[in-house]
Design a protein around this motif. Structure first.
Motif, mmCIF file in Angstrom:
data_model
loop_
_atom_site.group_PDB
_atom_site.id
_atom_site.type_symbol
_atom_site.label_atom_id
_atom_site.label_comp_id
_atom_site.label_asym_id
_atom_site.label_seq_id
_atom_site.Cartn_x
_atom_site.Cartn_y
_atom_site.Cartn_z
ATOM 1 N N TRP A 80 -7.187 -5.326 -7.541
ATOM 2 C CA TRP A 80 -5.832 -4.841 -7.325
ATOM 3 C C TRP A 80 -5.100 -4.736 -8.648
ATOM 4 C CZ3 TRP A 80 -4.005 -2.489 -3.250
ATOM 5 C CH2 TRP A 80 -2.620 -2.264 -3.155
ATOM 6 N N ARG B 60 -5.914 -4.654 0.719
ATOM 7 C CA ARG B 60 -5.051 -5.193 -0.333
ATOM 8 C C ARG B 60 -5.115 -6.716 -0.368
ATOM 9 N NH1 ARG B 60 0.511 -6.742 -1.664
ATOM 10 N NH2 ARG B 60 0.973 -7.095 0.525
ATOM 11 N N ARG C 299 -3.101 1.868 -7.283
ATOM 12 C CA ARG C 299 -2.972 0.484 -6.825
ATOM 13 C C ARG C 299 -4.254 -0.320 -7.063
ATOM 14 N NH1 ARG C 299 1.553 0.700 -3.468
ATOM 15 N NH2 ARG C 299 2.816 2.386 -4.293
ATOM 16 N N LEU D 31 -6.477 4.097 -2.496
ATOM 17 C CA LEU D 31 -5.686 3.152 -3.278
ATOM 18 C C LEU D 31 -5.902 3.348 -4.768
ATOM 19 C CD1 LEU D 31 -6.267 0.011 -1.040
ATOM 20 C CD2 LEU D 31 -4.117 1.241 -1.318
ATOM 21 N N PRO E 251 0.825 -1.199 0.000
ATOM 22 C CA PRO E 251 0.000 0.000 0.000
ATOM 23 C C PRO E 251 0.859 1.250 0.000
ATOM 24 C CG PRO E 251 -0.790 -1.582 1.620
ATOM 25 C CD PRO E 251 0.530 -2.090 1.124
ATOM 26 N N GLU F 227 -3.606 -2.628 4.280
ATOM 27 C CA GLU F 227 -3.078 -3.957 3.954
ATOM 28 C C GLU F 227 -4.195 -5.004 3.940
ATOM 29 O OE1 GLU F 227 -0.515 -7.183 3.152
ATOM 30 O OE2 GLU F 227 -0.426 -5.037 2.751
#
Length: 227
Positions: free
Chosen positions: A223, A166, A204, A199, A150, A163
């Motif tokens: 992602w 993610r 990301r 994000l 991240p 996290e």
């Protein structure tokens, strides 16, 4: 070969995780265990380099296993693989020396990069000798490649929460809605949306639209693949 002990209370899951490990070059599973006591017994029987450790065990928890390992003088590395998503458990695992934390359910694609990063860390440490700053940075960064971790977050935002988001996206087989991500990560929908926006702005997360029967688009998140 990197010798691995797989610990999970579910016999079927332990076998699946062991099969995943066996598909990564350089790794071999030397034993399976389904309880804290069995895990400690396996470690007493033979040398192990890495433990894939579940947190929820019938006679204790994974963190208790790690504490007992350290008390006995074992320096075996640990990667937690567990359905425990609460921030307190994640932080406790980090403080007890877990190198990585993989949230269930996950696929081979979710586990493989962590094992490969661990192998890279082992190769770096095996060189020995003194380390310049660049080498130190390489050692500390081996398990969390910059392209995958991240991004730096604004004040008031938690890297641990980022996290968790993610990990959910990395282990998902298809893009997910904010609600689905929130449920898998054990957080509110509003929190998930806030981190998803951060994000996405950092490049990301990839946002796509899915049109349902009502004609209103639903936001789906995935992602972003590195590089």
């Amino acid at each position: 070969m990197i010798r691995v002990l797989v610990v999970d209370d579910d016999v079927r899951v332990a076998k699946v995780n062991a099969a995943y490990v066996g598909k990564v070059p350089g790794f071999t599973v030397v034993a399976l265990a389904h309880s804290a006591a069995e895990a400690l017994a396996r470690l007493a029987e033979q040398p192990v380099d890495l433990i894939l450790l579940d947190h929820y065990l019938p006679d204790g928890d994974g963190l208790a296993v790690v504490r007992e390992l350290r008390r006995r003088g074992h320096h075996t590395d640990v990667i937690m693989v567990t359905a425990a998503r609460d921030v307190a458990t994640v932080q406790a695992a980090q403080r007890h020396g877990a190198l990585q934390y993989l949230v269930k359910p996950f696929s081979f694609a979710g586990l493989r990069p962590k094992l490969e990063a661990y192998a890279e860390l082992r190769r770096t440490l095996d060189v020995g000798g003194e380390a310049e700053q660049a080498e130190v940075d390489r050692i500390f960064g081996a398990l969390s490649a910059r392209s995958a971790a991240p991004p730096d977050l604004p004040k008031g935002h938690s890297p641990t929460t980022a996290e968790l988001v993610r990990q959910v996206l990395l282990t998902a087989e298809e893009p997910l809605s904010a609600q689905a991500i929130a449920e898998r990560a054990g957080m509110s929908r509003q929190t998930a949306q806030r981190y998803l926006k951060l994000l996405e702005r950092a490049g990301r997360v990839v946002l796509s639209l899915r049109y349902g029967e009502t004609g209103r688009p639903e936001h789906r998140y995935a992602w972003a693949s590195p590089g």
